[in-house]
Design a protein around this motif. Structure first.
Motif, PDB file in Angstrom:
ATOM      1  N   GLY A 195      -9.950 -10.321   2.094  1.00 26.45           N
ATOM      2  CA  GLY A 195      -8.532 -10.199   2.427  1.00 26.45           C
ATOM      3  C   GLY A 195      -7.675 -10.834   1.349  1.00 26.45           C
ATOM      4  N   ILE A 196      -6.548 -10.201   1.027  1.00 24.22           N
ATOM      5  CA  ILE A 196      -5.661 -10.693  -0.028  1.00 24.22           C
ATOM      6  C   ILE A 196      -4.232 -10.759   0.505  1.00 24.22           C
ATOM      7  N   SER A 197      -3.622 -11.917   0.416  1.00 23.25           N
ATOM      8  CA  SER A 197      -2.221 -12.088   0.818  1.00 23.25           C
ATOM      9  C   SER A 197      -1.359 -12.282  -0.432  1.00 23.25           C
ATOM     10  N   ASN A 198      -0.022 -12.269  -0.243  1.00 22.28           N
ATOM     11  CA  ASN A 198       0.924 -12.416  -1.368  1.00 22.28           C
ATOM     12  C   ASN A 198       0.635 -11.399  -2.478  1.00 22.28           C
ATOM     13  N   TYR A 199       0.513 -10.160  -2.098  1.00 25.71           N
ATOM     14  CA  TYR A 199       0.177  -9.108  -3.053  1.00 25.71           C
ATOM     15  C   TYR A 199       1.455  -8.403  -3.525  1.00 25.71           C
ATOM     16  N   ASP A 200       1.336  -7.686  -4.637  1.00 25.88           N
ATOM     17  CA  ASP A 200       2.455  -6.888  -5.139  1.00 25.88           C
ATOM     18  C   ASP A 200       1.986  -5.445  -5.334  1.00 25.88           C
ATOM     19  N   GLU A 201       2.871  -4.598  -5.809  1.00 25.49           N
ATOM     20  CA  GLU A 201       2.553  -3.176  -5.948  1.00 25.49           C
ATOM     21  C   GLU A 201       1.451  -2.940  -6.960  1.00 25.49           C
ATOM     22  N   ALA A 202       1.448  -3.733  -8.034  1.00 24.93           N
ATOM     23  CA  ALA A 202       0.420  -3.560  -9.058  1.00 24.93           C
ATOM     24  C   ALA A 202      -0.968  -3.858  -8.490  1.00 24.93           C
ATOM     25  N   LEU A 203      -1.056  -4.910  -7.668  1.00 24.13           N
ATOM     26  CA  LEU A 203      -2.345  -5.266  -7.071  1.00 24.13           C
ATOM     27  C   LEU A 203      -2.793  -4.200  -6.073  1.00 24.13           C
ATOM     28  N   VAL A 204      -1.856  -3.660  -5.303  1.00 29.02           N
ATOM     29  CA  VAL A 204      -2.185  -2.591  -4.353  1.00 29.02           C
ATOM     30  C   VAL A 204      -2.743  -1.381  -5.092  1.00 29.02           C
ATOM     31  N   ASN A 205      -2.137  -1.010  -6.217  1.00 28.68           N
ATOM     32  CA  ASN A 205      -2.603   0.146  -6.987  1.00 28.68           C
ATOM     33  C   ASN A 205      -3.989  -0.094  -7.585  1.00 28.68           C
ATOM     34  N   LYS A 206      -4.235  -1.331  -8.032  1.00 23.74           N
ATOM     35  CA  LYS A 206      -5.556  -1.641  -8.601  1.00 23.74           C
ATOM     36  C   LYS A 206      -6.644  -1.541  -7.537  1.00 23.74           C
ATOM     37  N   ILE A 207      -6.301  -1.930  -6.320  1.00 20.16           N
ATOM     38  CA  ILE A 207      -7.272  -1.811  -5.226  1.00 20.16           C
ATOM     39  C   ILE A 207      -7.412  -0.353  -4.802  1.00 20.16           C
ATOM     40  N   LYS A 208      -6.296   0.338  -4.727  1.00 19.04           N
ATOM     41  CA  LYS A 208      -6.280   1.725  -4.257  1.00 19.04           C
ATOM     42  C   LYS A 208      -7.094   2.638  -5.161  1.00 19.04           C
ATOM     43  N   TYR A 209      -6.996   2.439  -6.463  1.00 16.50           N
ATOM     44  CA  TYR A 209      -7.664   3.329  -7.414  1.00 16.50           C
ATOM     45  C   TYR A 209      -8.958   2.724  -7.984  1.00 16.50           C
ATOM     46  N   ASN A 210      -9.440   1.668  -7.335  1.00 14.65           N
ATOM     47  CA  ASN A 210     -10.700   1.053  -7.769  1.00 14.65           C
ATOM     48  C   ASN A 210     -11.864   1.777  -7.091  1.00 14.65           C
ATOM     49  N   PRO A 211     -12.740   2.439  -7.844  1.00 18.28           N
ATOM     50  CA  PRO A 211     -13.842   3.192  -7.223  1.00 18.28           C
ATOM     51  C   PRO A 211     -14.843   2.302  -6.491  1.00 18.28           C
ATOM     52  N   GLN A 212     -14.799   0.997  -6.778  1.00 19.13           N
ATOM     53  CA  GLN A 212     -15.733   0.082  -6.126  1.00 19.13           C
ATOM     54  C   GLN A 212     -15.217  -0.414  -4.768  1.00 19.13           C
ATOM     55  N   ILE A 213     -13.975  -0.054  -4.438  1.00 17.43           N
ATOM     56  CA  ILE A 213     -13.408  -0.386  -3.131  1.00 17.43           C
ATOM     57  C   ILE A 213     -13.513   0.853  -2.241  1.00 17.43           C
ATOM     58  N   ALA A 214     -14.261   0.751  -1.135  1.00 21.21           N
ATOM     59  CA  ALA A 214     -14.482   1.910  -0.264  1.00 21.21           C
ATOM     60  C   ALA A 214     -13.228   2.255   0.524  1.00 21.21           C
ATOM     61  N   SER A 215     -12.571   1.258   1.095  1.00 21.75           N
ATOM     62  CA  SER A 215     -11.353   1.488   1.869  1.00 21.75           C
ATOM     63  C   SER A 215     -10.591   0.178   2.002  1.00 21.75           C
ATOM     64  N   PHE A 216      -9.299   0.284   2.317  1.00 24.36           N
ATOM     65  CA  PHE A 216      -8.486  -0.912   2.538  1.00 24.36           C
ATOM     66  C   PHE A 216      -7.368  -0.575   3.507  1.00 24.36           C
ATOM     67  N   GLY A 217      -6.863  -1.616   4.155  1.00 28.21           N
ATOM     68  CA  GLY A 217      -5.764  -1.446   5.095  1.00 28.21           C
ATOM     69  C   GLY A 217      -4.866  -2.663   5.068  1.00 28.21           C
ATOM     70  N   LEU A 218      -3.769  -2.583   5.801  1.00 24.95           N
ATOM     71  CA  LEU A 218      -2.788  -3.667   5.836  1.00 24.95           C
ATOM     72  C   LEU A 218      -2.672  -4.215   7.250  1.00 24.95           C
ATOM     73  N   MET A 219      -2.548  -5.531   7.334  1.00 25.22           N
ATOM     74  CA  MET A 219      -2.406  -6.200   8.621  1.00 25.22           C
ATOM     75  C   MET A 219      -1.477  -7.390   8.453  1.00 25.22           C
ATOM     76  N   SER A 220      -0.624  -7.629   9.458  1.00 27.66           N
ATOM     77  CA  SER A 220       0.303  -8.764   9.372  1.00 27.66           C
ATOM     78  C   SER A 220       0.483  -9.382  10.747  1.00 27.66           C
ATOM     79  N   GLN A 221       0.965 -10.611  10.757  1.00 25.53           N
ATOM     80  CA  GLN A 221       1.257 -11.322  11.999  1.00 25.53           C
ATOM     81  C   GLN A 221       2.756 -11.376  12.230  1.00 25.53           C
ATOM     82  N   GLY A 222       3.150 -11.142  13.492  1.00 28.42           N
ATOM     83  CA  GLY A 222       4.561 -11.252  13.858  1.00 28.42           C
ATOM     84  C   GLY A 222       4.843 -12.570  14.550  1.00 28.42           C
ATOM     85  N   GLY A 223       5.883 -12.598  15.309  1.00 28.68           N
ATOM     86  CA  GLY A 223       6.264 -13.831  15.975  1.00 28.68           C
ATOM     87  C   GLY A 223       5.457 -14.089  17.233  1.00 28.68           C
TER      88      GLY A 223
END
Length: 661
Positions: free
Chosen positions: A63-91
């Motif tokens: 899990g990775i927090s404090n991410y930016d768009e560049a990091l999301v793209n590196k994960i998204k287009y990384n062939p070694q990453i099978a899948s990823f999703g986003l999760m956050s906590q509310g109040g």
């Protein structure tokens, strides 16, 4: 009519069916041992992966927090990453006396959280939700799956129940999970799953270089089980374990062929005397090995599959919740490798006996003087051995001394079986002593209650609560310490009703926090049971194969001596003394082989401990229990292995056996 010397191989195999079957059994046991170990390790890995996911409640690898768009793209287009999703906590939203914390996840992140679900399904849109079951009474009276409820000004449909975690109940903050499609950049955390064919260490190092350590969460426990080769210590243990099995296989097969060749020295001598070349003799033996391997390997593979299937059946009988325990797994790659290893071991193990058979002298072989070593005459002053009762023992010792090859071959089987049992028993003890299993086996009570004192008379209030808890109908035992109470229930299926009763009768008068550990304990209990069944079942399989190996080897060594034993009977040796002599020989084999096996087994056990010490924090001790079991079992099995051949020898006609060629 024999048209080619190569046909002698099949003629011998058919003409000596009993010895052929015993040799086949040796090869079958070998391939069964290798393939069973491989399938066991694969199945054990799969079941542990599922158990860890169930314990964690999730299946993501990092899990990775404090991410930016560049990091999301590196994960998204990384062939070694099978899948990823986003999760956050509310109040945190108050609901009655407790609160719930909102959690949002997209579809891919929700797939990682399916292991937290105990009933229903996960939400598919923004108007559906899954919650901890213990929060239901606070959200809405008599709330059930499919009903609607209001929270924080919005209406949701309850579609699933999450497993109850003790820490959420103790903190009085339940989990509320719903779907969210659009996340703001940097909101929450990225949950990612690494491709199973990827280099996990390389991916983790890359992720560490892209973000700060405090922003990265790694599911190390799951990764260690999923990719054991990524850890050098675990890899070393696996290499040692597989090497022991392969060496054991080679020795078992070598024993079978060496005994066969030693028995047929006279036949090979006769073939050499009528013109057979060394190469032709070697080809006869190697051809026999190939034929036996082709027959035995498929049978051994089927036996290993049946053994693993039987183990899965045991799980089905003893586990209440078996939905995530999938031990039975046929890996064709493992079966193929097992077949290749066994075929190679058969050909390699039979090469030396074949080479030895090709080099024998025709005259010495025909005179049967190759396998017996002439002893020098010595004067013995041992009066004990001169007694009539000691004669069979004296003869047994001489038989062992005069044929070193047969003694070595037989003793190797016992040593290998002993080493296998002690080594794998130690490996399993180390696994059970690991902190992971200690965490699983640490039993916790069904319910925990924490008292928040509101006045100075704390002891009186505590005593009053203790008496009230003991009077609750479904409570079997209450243990109190300081401000906490540990409760065991009579009927665990009525835990929710009991919690509601305690809240009604005690919670209104005293400030208490209730933790329900029923589901958490059940998962841990099942996981612990899985590990123990795997451990003891594997040791049982190893013990069974080792025992059959000893039985097979000693039985062959007795059967090929029928002519020698008939000669002893012809010069006046009684059946009783003959039986004593053979039993004494078996005991000598058992004592010598088991003691040497214990010695080498302890050494290998310590080597495995050193290899595993980088991962498992355990102390090594001499496996006294395994050593004692090995010693006693070797003696019993050695004695039992001679009983059946003795019965057959007793029925033999002395003249017919002596005249056999």
């Amino acid at each position: 009519m024999i048209s080619s010397y190569k046909q002698l191989s099949s003629k011998y195999l058919k003409g000596n069916m009993k010895r052929t079957i015993l040799t086949l059994i040796g090869i079958i046991l070998s391939v069964a041992l290798i393939s069973t170990v491989g399938l066991y390790m694969k199945g054990s890995q799969l079941s542990q992966i599922e158990s860890i996911k169930k314990l964690n409640g999730s299946s993501f690898h990092l899990g990775i927090s404090n991410y930016d768009e560049a990091l999301v793209n590196k994960i998204k287009y990384n062939p070694q990453i099978a899948s990823f999703g986003l999760m956050s906590q509310g109040g945190i939203v108050p609901v009655g006396e407790v609160s719930v914390q909102k959690n949002f996840a997209d579809h891919r992140a929700l797939e990682f959280l399916t292991y937290s679900l105990v009933d229903g399904r996960l939400p598919a849109n923004e108007h559906e939700a899954a919650v901890d079951s213990w929060t239901l009474p606070s959200l809405k009276k008599d709330l059930q799956i499919g009903d609607s409820f209001a929270l924080d000004g919005q209406t949701y449909q309850l579609v699933g129940l999450l497993d109850n975690r003790a820490f959420t109940q103790e903190n009085k903050v339940g989990r509320f999970l719903t779907y969210k499609h659009d996340f703001a950049m940097g909101e929450g955390r990225i949950l990612a799953e690494i491709n199973e064919n990827a280099d996990f260490n390389e991916v983790l190092e890359e992720m560490k270089s892209l973000t700060e350590d405090e922003n990265l969460v790694i599911n190390e426990r799951l990764i260690k089980v999923l990719k054991p080769e990524s850890n050098q210590s675990i890899l070393a243990v696996l290499v040692i374990a597989v090497s022991i099995v392969v060496i054991a296989t080679v020795v078992v097969i070598y024993n079978a062929f060496q005994i066969s060749v030693v028995e047929r020295m006279k036949q090979f001598g006769l073939l050499r005397s009528i013109g057979a070349t060394r190469k032709q003799i070697r080809q006869i033996v190697m051809r026999e090995a190939a034929v036996l391997a082709v027959i035995a390997i498929p049978i051994g593979l089927v036996c290993s599959i049946l053994a693993v299937a039987a183990l899965q059946s045991i799980f089905s009988l003893i586990l209440e919740d078996r939905s995530y325990v999938s031990f039975f797994h046929i890996d064709w790659w493992i079966l193929f490798i097992s077949s290749i290893i066994t075929l190679t071991a058969v050909l390699a193990s039979s090469y030396y006996p074949a080479f030895f058979a090709g080099r024998i002298s025709p005259l010495l072989a025909i005179s049967s003087r190759l396998s017996i070593k002439k002893e020098a005459f010595k004067k013995h002053k041992n009066n004990v051995l001169k007694k009539p009762l000691s004669f069979p023992l004296s003869l047994a010792l001489k038989n062992v001394k005069r044929n070193k090859n047969r003694y070595t071959i037989t003793i190797l089987s016992i040593i290998i079986s002993s080493v296998l049992f002690i080594t794998f028993s130690s490996m399993m003890d180390i696994a059970l002593a690991h902190q992971y299993v200690k965490d699983l086996s640490s039993r916790k009570s069904d319910l925990s209650i924490t008292l928040q004192p509101v006045n100075d008379d704390f002891s009186a209030e505590r005593q009053q609560i203790l008496e009230l808890l003991k009077s609750v109908e479904n409570v079997s035992e209450v243990k109190g310490q300081d401000r906490s109470f540990e409760i065991d229930l009579k009927d665990k299926t009525q835990s929710l009703t009991t919690v509601a009763h305690i809240k009604e009768s005690i919670g209104k008068k005293h400030d208490i926090t209730i933790g329900n550990r029923i589901e958490e304990n059940k998962v841990k209990k099942d996981s612990e049971l899985v590990i123990k069944v795997l451990v003891y079942s594997f040791i049982t399989v190893i013990s069974f194969i080792g025992s059959l190996n000893i039985l097979n080897t000693i039985t062959i060594s007795i059967i090929i001596r029928r002519k020698e034993l008939a000669a002893l009977k012809s010069i006046g040796m009684s059946q009783r003394n003959l039986k004593k002599m053979i039993i004494y020989e078996a005991l000598i084999y058992g004592v010598s082989g088991s003691l040497q096996g214990i010695f080498f087994g302890c050494i290998l056990s310590y080597i495995i401990y050193l290899a595993a010490s980088g991962v498992l924090r355990v102390e090594w001790t001499i496996p006294y229990q395994a050593c004692l079991i090995t010693f006693v079992s070797a003696l019993i099995i050695s004695c039992l292995s001679v009983l059946n051949p003795l019965r057959k020898i007793q029925k033999d006609n002395i003249i017919d056996v002596i005249r056999e060629q």
